[in-house]
Design an enzyme around this catalytic site. Structure first.
Site, PDB file in Angstrom:
ATOM      1  CG  ASP A 104     -33.529   3.798  49.236  1.00 29.86           C
ATOM      2  OD1 ASP A 104     -34.381   4.288  50.076  1.00 29.86           O
ATOM      3  OD2 ASP A 104     -33.334   4.472  48.314  1.00 29.86           O
TER       4      ASP A 104
HETATM    5  N1  URA Z   1     -30.233   8.163  49.047  1.00 27.58           N
HETATM    6  C1  URA Z   1     -30.821   7.189  48.265  1.00 27.58           C
HETATM    7  O1  URA Z   1     -31.844   7.498  47.308  1.00 27.58           O
HETATM    8  N2  URA Z   1     -30.983   5.644  48.660  1.00 27.58           N
HETATM    9  C2  URA Z   1     -30.528   5.252  49.681  1.00 27.58           C
HETATM   10  O2  URA Z   1     -30.598   4.338  50.278  1.00 27.58           O
HETATM   11  C3  URA Z   1     -29.629   6.354  50.494  1.00 27.58           C
HETATM   12  C4  URA Z   1     -29.504   7.542  50.070  1.00 27.58           C
END
Ligand code: URA
Length: 225
Positions: A104
Site C-alpha cells: 500500500d
Molecule cells: N497487507 C496490507 O494490508 N498492506 C500492505 O501493504 C501489504 C500487506
C-alpha cells in the site's frame, strides 16, 4: 534472439516504428559496432548503445526496492503519489518491470519488481507458499486468543478466509507476521478481523530476499531464481 527495434521499444525509449527513422539520424551501437538495421537480431548478453547509454540486453531483470511510504506500487504514478518506478534512478529497464506483490501507499519495506512473469507468478501464488514477513505495529494490544485466531486463519470482510499464518510477538502492540499469500490489504484486514488496527506496516522479507544493505528509497539488482 530478439529484434533491436523491439528491445528498444521494450525499454520505453521509442515506439518500434520510430527506431528506423531514429537510426537514420543517430547511431545505435551493438557491442561497439554501428547497428545495420532496425530489425537486426540481437542476443542476450549483447550491449547496445542508445543515446550515449550502454545497456546490456538481458533476458530477465529483477530488482529489490526499499519502498518508503508515499509511493504506490502501480507502474504509473497516481494524482497524489508517485509510482515506485520513480525510485529506480539509473535503471534502464524500469519500463519493463512489474511488481510481485504490491505494498500500500502507506506501507514501507521490500518491494520486488521483475521482467520475469514466471518469477512473479512463483512469488505471488499462494500455492508456492513463499513466506512474506511483515513488521506490524497495532493500535491496541493483541491477545493470545487473537494471535491464535490469526494463525489459524480468519474471515476477512467480504468472507474470504486467510491461510494459516505465523506470528511472533515482539511486544504488546507489535508483532512479526509471516504470510504465505497476498490478498488485497491483507494485513490490515486481518487485524480488523480481530478488532485491531495497523498503525505502521513494513515488509521485511520475501522468501530469502531481505532489506539487508538497502537504505530506505534505495534499490539493487538481484538474480531471479
Ligand atoms: N497487507 C496490507 O494490508 N498492506 C500492505 O501493504 C501489504 C500487506
Amino acid at each position: 534472439m530478439i529484434r533491436l527495434d523491439k528491445y528498444i521499444s521494450n525499454l520505453g525509449f521509442l515506439v518500434r516504428s520510430k527506431v528506423k527513422p531514429y537510426m537514420k539520424k543517430y547511431e545505435v551501437l551493438i557491442n561497439g559496432e554501428p547497428a545495420q538495421a532496425a530489425n537486426q537480431k540481437i542476443q542476450y548478453g549483447d550491449v547496445i548503445t542508445f543515446g550515449g547509454e550502454e545497456i546490456e540486453v538481458r533476458e530477465t531483470v529483477t530488482v529489490l526496492i526499499h519502498k518508503p511510504a508515499g509511493y504506490v506500487s502501480s507502474d504509473v504514478s497516481e494524482a497524489d503519489y508517485p509510482s515506485y518506478r520513480e525510485l529506480l534512478d539509473g535503471c534502464p529497464y524500469v519500463h519493463m518491470l512489474h511488481v510481485a506483490g504490491r505494498l500500500d501507499q502507506d506501507t514501507e519495506g521490500l518491494l520486488l519488481a521483475s521482467t520475469d512473469g514466471w518469477l512473479i507468478h512463483r512469488i505471488i501464488s499462494p500455492k508456492k507458499k513463499l513466506p512474506k514477513v511483515y513488521f506490524v505495529s497495532l493500535s491496541k494490544s493483541l491477545s493470545d486468543t487473537a494471535i491464535a485466531e490469526l494463525e489459524k486463519g480468519v474471515a476477512l470482510d467480504g468472507g474470504d478466509v486467510t491461510l494459516p499464518a505465523k506470528i511472533a510477538r515482539i511486544d504488546e502492540k507489535t508483532i512479526r507476521l509471516t504470510l504465505y499469500e497476498g490478498k488485497f490489504h491483507q494485513v490490515k484486514r486481518m487485524m480488523e478481523a480481530v478488532d485491531n488496527q495497523v498503525v505502521y506496516l513494513k515488509r521485511e522479507s520475501i522468501g530469502d530476499w531481505t532489506l539487508d544493505g538497502l537504505e530506505k528509497g534505495a534499490w539493487r539488482y538481484v538474480e531471479s531464481f
